[in-house]
Motif scaffolding. Structure first.
Motif, PDB file in Angstrom:
ATOM      1  N   ALA A  23       0.845  -1.191   0.000  1.00  0.00           N
ATOM      2  CA  ALA A  23       0.000   0.000   0.000  1.00  0.00           C
ATOM      3  C   ALA A  23       0.878   1.237   0.000  1.00  0.00           C
ATOM      4  CB  ALA A  23      -0.909   0.015   1.223  1.00  0.00           C
ATOM      5  N   SER A  24       0.500   2.197  -0.788  1.00  0.00           N
ATOM      6  CA  SER A  24       1.265   3.435  -0.790  1.00  0.00           C
ATOM      7  C   SER A  24       0.693   4.376   0.267  1.00  0.00           C
ATOM      8  CB  SER A  24       1.214   4.093  -2.166  1.00  0.00           C
ATOM      9  OG  SER A  24      -0.109   4.430  -2.480  1.00  0.00           O
ATOM     10  N   VAL A  25       1.582   5.125   0.859  1.00  0.00           N
ATOM     11  CA  VAL A  25       1.160   6.072   1.879  1.00  0.00           C
ATOM     12  C   VAL A  25       0.825   7.388   1.196  1.00  0.00           C
ATOM     13  CG1 VAL A  25       1.874   7.315   3.947  1.00  0.00           C
ATOM     14  CG2 VAL A  25       2.639   4.969   3.564  1.00  0.00           C
ATOM     15  N   GLN A  26      -0.389   7.815   1.380  1.00  0.00           N
ATOM     16  CA  GLN A  26      -0.800   9.074   0.787  1.00  0.00           C
ATOM     17  C   GLN A  26      -0.948  10.115   1.887  1.00  0.00           C
ATOM     18  OE1 GLN A  26      -4.334   8.382  -1.457  1.00  0.00           O
ATOM     19  NE2 GLN A  26      -3.253   7.355  -3.095  1.00  0.00           N
ATOM     20  N   ALA A  27      -0.540  11.319   1.573  1.00  0.00           N
ATOM     21  CA  ALA A  27      -0.640  12.399   2.541  1.00  0.00           C
ATOM     22  C   ALA A  27      -2.108  12.760   2.746  1.00  0.00           C
ATOM     23  CB  ALA A  27       0.133  13.613   2.049  1.00  0.00           C
ATOM     24  N   GLU A  28      -2.428  13.092   3.997  1.00  0.00           N
ATOM     25  CA  GLU A  28      -3.781  13.535   4.306  1.00  0.00           C
ATOM     26  C   GLU A  28      -4.020  14.888   3.642  1.00  0.00           C
ATOM     27  OE1 GLU A  28      -6.314  12.284   6.207  1.00  0.00           O
ATOM     28  OE2 GLU A  28      -5.248  10.428   6.623  1.00  0.00           O
ATOM     29  N   PRO A  29      -5.231  15.166   3.253  1.00  0.00           N
ATOM     30  CA  PRO A  29      -5.520  16.470   2.644  1.00  0.00           C
ATOM     31  C   PRO A  29      -5.483  17.582   3.702  1.00  0.00           C
ATOM     32  CG  PRO A  29      -7.535  15.231   2.971  1.00  0.00           C
ATOM     33  CD  PRO A  29      -6.405  14.309   3.335  1.00  0.00           C
ATOM     34  N   GLU A  30      -5.176  18.747   3.240  1.00  0.00           N
ATOM     35  CA  GLU A  30      -5.217  19.920   4.109  1.00  0.00           C
ATOM     36  C   GLU A  30      -6.674  20.273   4.395  1.00  0.00           C
ATOM     37  OE1 GLU A  30      -2.714  22.050   5.364  1.00  0.00           O
ATOM     38  OE2 GLU A  30      -1.228  20.580   4.740  1.00  0.00           O
ATOM     39  N   VAL A  31      -6.900  20.929   5.498  1.00  0.00           N
ATOM     40  CA  VAL A  31      -8.250  21.365   5.850  1.00  0.00           C
ATOM     41  C   VAL A  31      -8.591  22.580   4.996  1.00  0.00           C
ATOM     42  CG1 VAL A  31      -9.695  22.301   7.689  1.00  0.00           C
ATOM     43  CG2 VAL A  31      -8.059  20.503   8.192  1.00  0.00           C
ATOM     44  N   ALA A  32      -9.723  22.531   4.321  1.00  0.00           N
ATOM     45  CA  ALA A  32     -10.151  23.646   3.474  1.00  0.00           C
ATOM     46  C   ALA A  32     -11.178  24.522   4.184  1.00  0.00           C
ATOM     47  CB  ALA A  32     -10.738  23.125   2.172  1.00  0.00           C
ATOM     48  N   GLY A  90       1.089  23.842  16.456  1.00  0.00           N
ATOM     49  CA  GLY A  90       2.477  23.415  16.440  1.00  0.00           C
ATOM     50  C   GLY A  90       2.737  22.366  15.385  1.00  0.00           C
ATOM     51  N   THR A  91       1.997  22.412  14.297  1.00  0.00           N
ATOM     52  CA  THR A  91       2.145  21.445  13.216  1.00  0.00           C
ATOM     53  C   THR A  91       2.651  22.131  11.957  1.00  0.00           C
ATOM     54  OG1 THR A  91      -0.151  21.780  12.522  1.00  0.00           O
ATOM     55  CG2 THR A  91       0.255  19.998  14.084  1.00  0.00           C
ATOM     56  N   THR A  92       3.016  21.337  10.989  1.00  0.00           N
ATOM     57  CA  THR A  92       3.442  21.890   9.704  1.00  0.00           C
ATOM     58  C   THR A  92       2.346  21.746   8.663  1.00  0.00           C
ATOM     59  OG1 THR A  92       4.431  19.785   9.091  1.00  0.00           O
ATOM     60  CG2 THR A  92       5.876  21.410  10.142  1.00  0.00           C
ATOM     61  N   SER A  93       1.270  21.083   9.048  1.00  0.00           N
ATOM     62  CA  SER A  93       0.160  20.839   8.140  1.00  0.00           C
ATOM     63  C   SER A  93      -1.132  20.830   8.945  1.00  0.00           C
ATOM     64  CB  SER A  93       0.355  19.488   7.450  1.00  0.00           C
ATOM     65  OG  SER A  93      -0.821  19.077   6.800  1.00  0.00           O
ATOM     66  N   THR A  94      -2.215  21.171   8.293  1.00  0.00           N
ATOM     67  CA  THR A  94      -3.511  21.096   8.964  1.00  0.00           C
ATOM     68  C   THR A  94      -4.129  19.712   8.823  1.00  0.00           C
ATOM     69  OG1 THR A  94      -4.648  21.901   6.976  1.00  0.00           O
ATOM     70  CG2 THR A  94      -3.980  23.553   8.615  1.00  0.00           C
ATOM     71  N   ALA A  95      -3.424  18.791   8.184  1.00  0.00           N
ATOM     72  CA  ALA A  95      -3.942  17.444   7.943  1.00  0.00           C
ATOM     73  C   ALA A  95      -4.393  16.715   9.212  1.00  0.00           C
ATOM     74  CB  ALA A  95      -2.914  16.616   7.183  1.00  0.00           C
ATOM     75  N   PRO A  96      -3.718  16.871  10.375  1.00  0.00           N
ATOM     76  CA  PRO A  96      -4.209  16.168  11.568  1.00  0.00           C
ATOM     77  C   PRO A  96      -5.626  16.569  11.980  1.00  0.00           C
ATOM     78  CG  PRO A  96      -1.956  16.872  11.924  1.00  0.00           C
ATOM     79  CD  PRO A  96      -2.420  17.492  10.631  1.00  0.00           C
ATOM     80  N   CYS A  97      -6.099  17.687  11.497  1.00  0.00           N
ATOM     81  CA  CYS A  97      -7.461  18.131  11.813  1.00  0.00           C
ATOM     82  C   CYS A  97      -8.455  17.776  10.716  1.00  0.00           C
ATOM     83  CB  CYS A  97      -7.481  19.639  12.031  1.00  0.00           C
ATOM     84  SG  CYS A  97      -6.625  20.154  13.506  1.00  0.00           S
ATOM     85  N   ALA A  98      -7.987  17.149   9.654  1.00  0.00           N
ATOM     86  CA  ALA A  98      -8.859  16.877   8.512  1.00  0.00           C
ATOM     87  C   ALA A  98      -9.874  15.774   8.779  1.00  0.00           C
ATOM     88  CB  ALA A  98      -8.020  16.523   7.280  1.00  0.00           C
ATOM     89  N   SER A  99      -9.525  14.822   9.633  1.00  0.00           N
ATOM     90  CA  SER A  99     -10.442  13.711   9.922  1.00  0.00           C
ATOM     91  C   SER A  99     -10.164  13.188  11.326  1.00  0.00           C
ATOM     92  CB  SER A  99     -10.281  12.587   8.901  1.00  0.00           C
ATOM     93  OG  SER A  99      -9.016  11.964   9.066  1.00  0.00           O
ATOM     94  N   ASP A 100     -11.133  12.446  11.854  1.00  0.00           N
ATOM     95  CA  ASP A 100     -10.935  11.844  13.169  1.00  0.00           C
ATOM     96  C   ASP A 100      -9.800  10.828  13.124  1.00  0.00           C
ATOM     97  OD1 ASP A 100     -12.872  13.308  14.517  1.00  0.00           O
ATOM     98  OD2 ASP A 100     -14.462  11.853  14.099  1.00  0.00           O
ATOM     99  N   ALA A 101      -9.689  10.088  12.029  1.00  0.00           N
ATOM    100  CA  ALA A 101      -8.623   9.093  11.902  1.00  0.00           C
ATOM    101  C   ALA A 101      -7.246   9.762  11.915  1.00  0.00           C
ATOM    102  CB  ALA A 101      -8.809   8.280  10.623  1.00  0.00           C
ATOM    103  N   ALA A 102      -7.107  10.871  11.191  1.00  0.00           N
ATOM    104  CA  ALA A 102      -5.828  11.590  11.169  1.00  0.00           C
ATOM    105  C   ALA A 102      -5.504  12.158  12.545  1.00  0.00           C
ATOM    106  CB  ALA A 102      -5.871  12.706  10.129  1.00  0.00           C
ATOM    107  N   CYS A 103      -6.509  12.661  13.226  1.00  0.00           N
ATOM    108  CA  CYS A 103      -6.313  13.194  14.575  1.00  0.00           C
ATOM    109  C   CYS A 103      -5.906  12.072  15.527  1.00  0.00           C
ATOM    110  CB  CYS A 103      -7.579  13.889  15.056  1.00  0.00           C
ATOM    111  SG  CYS A 103      -7.402  14.685  16.663  1.00  0.00           S
TER     112      CYS A 103
END
Length: 159
Positions: A23-32, A90-103
């Motif tokens: 499986a390839s690792v895909q980056a989480e999307p940024e929060v729009a 304190g992150t470099t991306s908003t991706a951790p807030c994009a979904s519950d799974a990412a968080c």
């Protein structure tokens, strides 16, 4: 004696079949768009950072638009708003807030960092080669290392 323990590696000319990544690792999307869910996830991340002992005053201030998102409004995030959210978390991306799974993954990584920090304080330097380990796995390894060290010190004290 060490020569006996060395493993002989196959020569570079030998043919070794390597398994293809499954499986390839895909980056989480940024929060729009920021909403109450994004705000809740951000609060969870900041709580995780605080539990690690991070002084949250070193992070950016709470964005002025975040209160409106908590109140239920949907706030479109441009580059400036994403930068404010990154500084606040304190992150470099908003991706951790994009979904519950990412968080959840971010919180698990923070917990693992805390265990690694504690291990380092006890003189256990774990070197993880790629990927992440769960905090529970690291705690188990820590326990095994401490048990081994304890048994070894008891054994050396007997002789």
């Amino acid at each position: 004696m060490l020569r006996k323990l060395r493993r002989r590696f196959a020569s570079p000319s030998s043919s070794i079949a390597h398994a293809a990544p499954t499986a390839s690792v895909q980056a989480e999307p940024e929060v729009a768009v920021a909403d109450a869910l994004v705000a809740r996830r951000g609060k969870r991340i900041r709580t995780g950072l605080k539990e690690l002992g991070l002084d949250l005053r070193h992070l950016g201030p709470e964005p002025s638009w975040l209160a409106a998102a908590v109140a239920g409004n949907r706030i479109p995030l441009g580059p400036d708003e994403r930068a404010e959210l990154n500084a606040y978390l304190g992150t470099t991306s908003t991706a951790p807030c994009a979904s519950d799974a990412a968080c959840d993954r971010t919180i698990q990584q923070l917990e693992a960092f805390g265990v690694l920090r504690d291990m380092r304080k006890e003189g256990i330097n774990a070197r993880l080669c790629g990927g992440h380990m769960a905090a529970s796995q690291l705690r188990r390894i820590r326990g095994e290392v401490l048990a081994f060290e304890s048994a070894r010190s008891r054994q050396s004290a007997e002789f």
